[in-house]
Design an enzyme around this catalytic site. Structure first.
Site, short mmCIF file in Angstrom:
data_model
loop_
_atom_site.label_atom_id
_atom_site.label_comp_id
_atom_site.label_asym_id
_atom_site.label_seq_id
_atom_site.Cartn_x
_atom_site.Cartn_y
_atom_site.Cartn_z
N ASP A 171 8.76 -49.05 9.72
CA ASP A 171 10.18 -49.08 10.06
C ASP A 171 10.69 -50.52 10.21
OD1 ASP A 171 12.51 -47.50 11.20
OD2 ASP A 171 12.14 -48.86 12.88
N GLU A 208 9.97 -50.33 4.92
CA GLU A 208 11.43 -50.28 4.87
C GLU A 208 11.98 -51.69 4.99
OE1 GLU A 208 15.28 -48.40 7.23
OE2 GLU A 208 13.60 -49.20 8.35
N ASP A 247 19.10 -41.76 7.38
CA ASP A 247 20.10 -42.77 7.76
C ASP A 247 21.34 -42.75 6.87
OD1 ASP A 247 18.46 -43.72 9.81
OD2 ASP A 247 17.47 -45.18 8.49
C1 GLC Z 1 15.19 -47.68 10.69
C2 GLC Z 1 15.25 -46.18 10.81
C3 GLC Z 1 16.44 -45.80 11.62
C4 GLC Z 1 16.31 -46.40 12.99
C5 GLC Z 1 16.07 -47.90 12.92
C6 GLC Z 1 15.60 -48.44 14.23
O1 GLC Z 1 16.26 -48.19 9.98
O2 GLC Z 1 15.24 -45.59 9.55
O3 GLC Z 1 16.63 -44.41 11.70
O4 GLC Z 1 17.46 -46.14 13.73
O5 GLC Z 1 15.11 -48.26 11.96
O6 GLC Z 1 14.28 -48.06 14.48
#
Ligand code: GLC
Ligand code: CA
Length: 559
Positions: A207, A256, A335
């Site tokens: 993440d 990500e 998201d």
């Molecule tokens: C990433 C996740 C999202 C979350 C964020 C903070 O972007 O996909 O859902 O709110 O990280 O952890």
């Protein structure tokens, strides 16, 4: 490059809270996933990506972790987790979990100690987070150190009276950012990761990976994203994790990170890189914004879908990674809005056709696909009526922002209905019963009213349903090894059509699709040698190069 098992897998993303409630408390859970393994397998899903399953006060539905070593009681117990791993493994399936390394919950014991000077472990844990003294403004009042803006709207700084300092949080104020320069913190996180690996987890979705490093000079700026995004040093942290944990354990890792250049993409996910196997970037995710909208700006401003931007992005990422790294293909995750409402058309007339069109357009591409739960039945954005129908922490800060910018309640509500993350978080629609077969009680978030007709049960038995289209396409991917196809896009700049060729094991394929409500055409000479294989229409003139609204076809030729 020898083939890796994760190149031929199909990933299915499960938003745990919303997938299936096994014990009637209105919240999806691990046993609920176990109950649906047959379904998932019959769809063609092989790898399950679970959104955070850890103990959490659920400010951000589990991305705010309170205890890394514990399963959230909302979702079950560690035994349920082990049972899921075991049952999935017996079927030859993989389970990857979300790994949240950028922040913890403010209720995490580390932060409890960090914020409290009288806590016995204060000394050790204070530096696990990022602190800054306030500034004094022209009236002599204490104020925030910088004007950096959080990803959820509002300041990244929150004042902590007992230490007379502000702590940094680039998401909600209940999610303080960890200090990755602290090696003791690093060691603690590594031990935690190894613990889940030893338990049998097959990999991770990492993440917010590009935010781990911050600009420790803390220059002022607004929104100031460059001070906490993609700073070079974050690669060192990821490489360390890769070398010490991910690579030696042959894990499947997906990072990500938005906005990567070619160099950076290869640094993350090149075949020689130790950071990740695959990269999730978001270039194609918001290519329908209206920059002139000042009341609900940014991603909240819905505009026309820029079809060339999607094609250019898919083509570009295929080129960037060709032979040097591996691509993932996906439409959306938890998201973004539901894809059929976002880039298709969720009106009664076109819902089914456009959902299938989007499936044709995506799932013939090379790379590892990620299907988001509910996408396979064409779940749509949700008909939320009141502000408190929304549950996402981001909604409430942004609603206030819209009001300050002069939006009316209705304008703000419409932006939320079009764009909020809660659209993609409503309960999975298993059947037409009151709670959509998701639960026996009122779920934690509203069920979409359209579940009465739009549900798995209805689509199961309908050969031409969206669900069966997904099954067909995913099976075809496997049979033809489409993950390894050689891709050529055509007509990149055409506003409506979406046309590409790709190579399979036994056939070559031509995919033609229309992303718009008006007619689209494509270069007729492309049809030479091809015969029609699949179509999202009942009757189709195979030799015609005109496509009706949201029409899509797949042609093939034997090799
Ligand atoms: C990433 C996740 C999202 C979350 C964020 C903070 O972007 O996909 O859902 O709110 O990280 O952890
Ligand atoms: Ca439950």
């Amino acid at each position: 490059m020898e083939r890796k098992y994760w190149q031929d897998t199909v990933i299915y993303q499960i938003y745990l809270r919303s997938f299936n409630d096994s014990n009637g408390d209105g919240i999806g859970d691990l046993q609920g996933v176990i109950e649906k393994l047959d379904y998932l397998q019959s769809l063609g899903a092989e790898t399950l990506w679970l959104s955070p399953h850890y103990d959490s006060p659920m400010d951000d539905n589990g991305y705010d972790i309170r205890n890394h070593w514990k399963v959230s009681p909302d979702y079950g117990t560690i035994d349920d987790f082990k049972e899921l791993l075991d049952k999935a493994h017996k079927r030859g399936m993989y389970v990857i979990t979300d790994l949240v390394l950028n922040h913890t919950s403010d209720e995490h014991p580390w932060f409890e100690a960090a914020k409290d000077p009288n806590h016995p472990d204060h000394e050790k844990y204070h530096d696990y987070y990022i602190w800054h003294k306030g500034k004094i403004d022209e009236h002599g009042n204490k104020t925030i150190p910088t004007r950096w803006r959080s990803w959820f709207g509002g300041s990244v700084w929150t004042y902590n009276e007992p230490t007379d300092e502000y702590y940094l949080h680039i998401f909600s104020k209940k999610m303080p950012d960890l200090n990755w320069r602290n090696t003791s913190m690093q060691e603690d996180l590594k031990a935690m990761i190894k613990w889940w690996v030893d338990l049998g987890v097959d990999g991770f979705r990492i993440d917010a990976a590009n935010h781990l490093e911050k600009n420790w000079d803390f220059p002022d700026g607004h929104p100031g994203y460059e001070n906490f995004s993609s700073l070079p040093k974050h690669h060192e942290y990821l490489e360390m994790l890769g070398k010490e944990i991910f690579t030696p354990n042959n894990l499947m890792t997906i990072g990500e990170s938005g906005g990567a250049s070619k160099e950076e993409a290869l640094q993350y996910a090149g075949f020689d890189s130790n950071e990740f196997d695959m990269l999730i970037q978001f270039e194609h995710c918001w290519v329908d914004t209206d920059d002139s909208n000042e009341l609900t700006p940014g991603k909240w401003a819905k505009g026309e879908v820029d079809v060339p931007a999607i094609k250019h992005s898919f083509s570009k990422w295929n080129e960037i990674l060709r032979g040097e790294g591996w691509n993932v293909i996906y439409w959306h995750n938890h998201d973004q809005p539901r894809i059929v409402s976002h880039y298709g058309d969720d009106s009664l007339q076109y819902w089914e056709r456009s959902a299938k069109m989007l499936a044709y357009a995506l799932y013939m591409l090379p790379g590892t696909p990620i299907v988001y739960y509910g996408e396979e039945i064409g779940m749509t954005n949700v008909d939320y009526e009141n502000l408190d129908d929304f549950k996402d922490v981001e909604v409430f800060t942004e609603y206030r922002n819209f009001m300050e910018l002069g939006a009316s309640h209705e304008t703000a509500m419409q932006a939320l209905r079009d764009r909020s993350r809660d659209n993609a978080r409503s309960p999975m629609q298993w059947d037409g019963s009151s709670y959509a077969g998701f639960s026996t009680v009122e779920p934690w978030i509203k069920v979409n009213k359209n579940h009465e007709t739009l549900n798995v049960k209805n689509q199961m038995n309908d050969e031409t349903s969206i669900l069966n289209t997904y099954k067909t396409l995913l099976a075809l991917r496997e049979k033809e090894a489409l993950a390894h196809g050689d891709l050529t896009f055509h007509d990149l700049d055409d506003d409506s059509n979406f046309v590409y060729e790709t190579t399979g094991k036994h056939h070559d394929f031509l995919i033609v699709a229309n992303f718009k409500k008006g007619e689209a055409t494509f270069d007729k000479t492309l049809l030479e040698g091809y015969t029609l294989f699949m179509s999202n229409q009942d009757s189709v003139e195979a030799s015609s190069n005109t496509l009706e609204a949201y029409e899509a076809r797949i042609y093939r030729k034997t090799k």
